[in-house]
Design an enzyme around this catalytic site. Structure first.
Site, mmCIF file in Angstrom:
data_model
loop_
_atom_site.group_PDB
_atom_site.id
_atom_site.type_symbol
_atom_site.label_atom_id
_atom_site.label_comp_id
_atom_site.label_asym_id
_atom_site.label_seq_id
_atom_site.Cartn_x
_atom_site.Cartn_y
_atom_site.Cartn_z
ATOM 1 N N CYS A 1 0.841 -1.208 0.000
ATOM 2 C CA CYS A 1 0.000 0.000 0.000
ATOM 3 C C CYS A 1 0.872 1.252 0.000
ATOM 4 O O CYS A 1 0.908 2.002 -0.953
ATOM 5 C CB CYS A 1 -0.889 0.031 1.252
ATOM 6 S SG CYS A 1 -1.997 -1.325 1.407
HETATM 7 N N1 SAJ Z 1 6.874 2.132 8.630
HETATM 8 C C1 SAJ Z 1 7.949 2.883 9.094
HETATM 9 N N2 SAJ Z 1 7.723 3.824 10.044
HETATM 10 C C2 SAJ Z 1 6.468 4.063 10.553
HETATM 11 C C3 SAJ Z 1 5.388 3.286 10.056
HETATM 12 C C4 SAJ Z 1 5.609 2.327 9.100
HETATM 13 O O1 SAJ Z 1 9.086 2.696 8.655
HETATM 14 O O2 SAJ Z 1 6.322 4.923 11.418
HETATM 15 C C5 SAJ Z 1 7.107 1.150 7.571
HETATM 16 C C6 SAJ Z 1 6.706 -0.245 7.959
HETATM 17 O O3 SAJ Z 1 7.761 -0.914 8.596
HETATM 18 C C7 SAJ Z 1 6.376 -0.865 6.601
HETATM 19 C C8 SAJ Z 1 5.835 0.306 5.806
HETATM 20 O O4 SAJ Z 1 6.283 1.495 6.471
HETATM 21 O O5 SAJ Z 1 7.537 -1.358 5.986
HETATM 22 C C9 SAJ Z 1 4.312 0.328 5.730
HETATM 23 O O6 SAJ Z 1 3.876 0.148 7.043
HETATM 24 P P1 SAJ Z 1 2.346 0.495 7.498
HETATM 25 O O7 SAJ Z 1 2.335 0.500 8.984
HETATM 26 O O8 SAJ Z 1 1.864 1.690 6.795
HETATM 27 O O9 SAJ Z 1 1.563 -0.808 7.090
HETATM 28 P P2 SAJ Z 1 0.789 -1.180 5.769
HETATM 29 O O10 SAJ Z 1 1.607 -1.060 4.541
HETATM 30 O O11 SAJ Z 1 0.172 -2.495 6.073
HETATM 31 O O12 SAJ Z 1 -0.318 -0.039 5.662
HETATM 32 C C10 SAJ Z 1 -1.640 -0.344 5.986
HETATM 33 C C11 SAJ Z 1 -2.439 0.753 5.342
HETATM 34 N N3 SAJ Z 1 -3.817 0.376 5.372
HETATM 35 C C12 SAJ Z 1 -4.563 0.608 4.271
HETATM 36 O O13 SAJ Z 1 -4.121 1.117 3.262
HETATM 37 C C13 SAJ Z 1 -5.975 0.187 4.345
HETATM 38 C C14 SAJ Z 1 -2.238 2.066 6.070
HETATM 39 O O14 SAJ Z 1 -3.181 3.032 5.581
HETATM 40 C C15 SAJ Z 1 -2.456 1.891 7.542
HETATM 41 O O15 SAJ Z 1 -2.255 3.139 8.202
HETATM 42 C C16 SAJ Z 1 -1.442 0.881 8.042
HETATM 43 O O16 SAJ Z 1 -1.771 -0.376 7.399
HETATM 44 C C17 SAJ Z 1 -1.534 0.700 9.550
HETATM 45 O O17 SAJ Z 1 -1.749 1.723 10.231
HETATM 46 O O18 SAJ Z 1 -1.319 -0.425 9.993
#
Ligand code: SAJ
Length: 437
Positions: free
Chosen positions: A278
């Protein structure tokens, strides 16, 4: 051609009485939970997917989606409220269709719309008056009106009169136990006011909160803002990490203290890079489309560069950490601790671990890894590497890429000669052996 009121009224009645026959195209982490919610509400739901094994598993109440246990499928399949098929002609007998197919990016960072196009071409073959079609796949603003609508109108049916068309962004967060399909607010925007009304009525039957907006473009843009916001702020956290590294400041302490601000701040954390299907992908749908309007999406491009260079930054930290103990990367045994793209899941799509491994192997390291969720990984050169936690104690350096909750970090410290921690997983543990991002 139906009369505008009759088609809308007839569909409203079917939705309200839950006699509307619901179709979901694409039975992945978005489509299957959606299908289950409608079946649980008593609708007859038909899932349509091109993947025969998925279809067979749904019909056998054998779930392949972590958020949906097989026990949740059993009763609705047994009652005939949920069935799956690869045959799109069932659409002849359906009243609503939700399209939940993938929207990946090509290597050129251009949107790959092939899944949406092929799904719509199949739907158009069997579309009939009185149907509500809703696209849920994340995509650029204008997709529903510019790409989907012409495909569905090609045989003379008119949107807003004969059939109804909406966009509603999926917000499924796999593994999130607090927020699941039913209780995540659902934004929906229609091609016409009647479409929006029907979309709102449809989602109100199974979901707790529905947020109607004035058009499909607004709904498409809502999702892109949500995920672009996240990607850019992660980019800021990563840039802060590189600045703090250069100034000898602990970025984790800085963020943790900043997060005490009770308003106007939201913590994001640095890491080894941006993984998942995403966050690294969705913003480039927006930048691709805005470029067509002559507007450069500079924040997205810059954040993409910053997030994209984090694996290089981590490889440099590893090189310097080994150097400080008199070793070269070349010939060193380096153990990667956690390879999925974020903690407590098994998904390695776009995982920064794969980039870090590639960069360290290029410098001559021998790689092993530990990840209880991922038994093997396919490296960028197609080699397959199997999980091997026994290799930790023999490694010259351990690199924590994914901070799974199940890991025992104190035990890891005892087993390791040197640790590069890219997630602050060893927070509170003081040791000369630990190098932090
Ligand atoms: N990450 C960081 N630092 C952060 C947060 C995330 O490096 O502060 C990295 C994670 O390790 C990962 C990537 O970013 O590699 C994406 O992480 P994510 O927490 O955004 O997880 P996703 O990709 O599963 O995003 C989903 C998304 N959900 C939808 O699109 C419906 C996102 O909008 C959500 O906010 C996120 O999940 C969530 O909050 O878990």
């Amino acid at each position: 051609m139906s009369s505008p009121v009759s088609a809308q009224k007839a569909l409203e009645e079917k939705i309200k009485t839950r006699t509307a026959r619901v179709g979901v195209v694409g039975l992945g982490y978005v489509g299957l939970p959606l299908a289950v919610e409608y079946a649980r509400e008593g609708f007859h739901v038909t899932g349509i997917d091109i993947d025969e094994p998925k279809v067979a598993r749904v019909n056998a109440a054998d779930s392949y989606i972590g958020d949906i246990p097989s026990a949740a499928l059993e009763p609705i399949v047994a009652k005939g409220l949920l069935r799956a098929t690869t045959d799109f002609s069932v659409i002849r007998d359906l009243d609503t269709i939700n399209i939940c197919v993938p929207t990946p990016l090509r290597k050129t960072k251009d949107p790959d719309m092939s899944y949406i196009v092929s799904a719509c071409e199949e739907i158009a073959k069997y579309l009939h008056p009185g149907v509500l079609v809703t696209l849920e796949s994340t995509t650029y603003p204008g997709t529903t009106d510019e790409l989907v609508l012409p495909l569905l109108e090609k045989d003379g049916l008119k949107v807003g009169l004969d059939f109804f068309l909406c966009f509603s962004p999926e917000r499924v967060d796999p593994g999130n136990v607090k927020f699941q399909t039913k209780n995540i607010p659902k934004v929906v925007g229609g091609t016409t006011a009647a479409c929006t009304e029907l979309g709102k009525l449809f989602y109100e039957q199974a979901l707790e909160t529905v947020v109607p907006v004035s058009s499909t473009r607004v709904a498409e843009m809502v999702k892109l803002l949500e995920n672009t916001f996240r990607m850019i702020n992660i980019g800021l956290a990563n840039e802060m990490a590189t600045m703090c590294d250069g100034m000898g400041i602990n970025v984790w302490e800085v963020i943790s203290a900043a997060a005490t601000k009770p308003f106007g701040f939201m913590p994001f954390y640095p890491g080894p890079g941006l993984g998942g299907h995403c966050i690294p992908i969705d913003p480039f749908y927006l930048s691709w489309k805005s470029k067509q309007s002559g507007i450069e999406a500079r924040f997205i491009e810059l954040a993409g560069q910053i997030n994209g260079q984090m694996p290089h930054f981590v490889a440099g930290k590893v090189q310097n950490a080994l150097n400080d103990v008199g070793k070269a990367v070349k010939g060193s045994k380096i153990h990667i601790y956690g390879v999925s793209y974020k903690r407590d899941i098994d998904d390695v799509r776009e995982s920064p671990a794969l980039d870090v491994i590639h960069l360290l192997e290029k410098r001559g390291a021998t790689i092993s890894y530990t990840d209880p969720y991922v038994p093997e990984i396919r490296l960028q050169d197609e080699r397959v590497l199997r999980e091997n936690s026994a290799a930790i104690s023999d490694s010259d350096c351990v690199v924590i890429i994914t901070d799974h909750s199940a890991f025992d970090y104190k035990k890891l410290l005892d087993q390791s000669k040197l640790i590069v921690d890219t997630r602050n997983a060893m927070k509170g543990i003081v040791s000369e052996k630990i190098v932090r991002l």
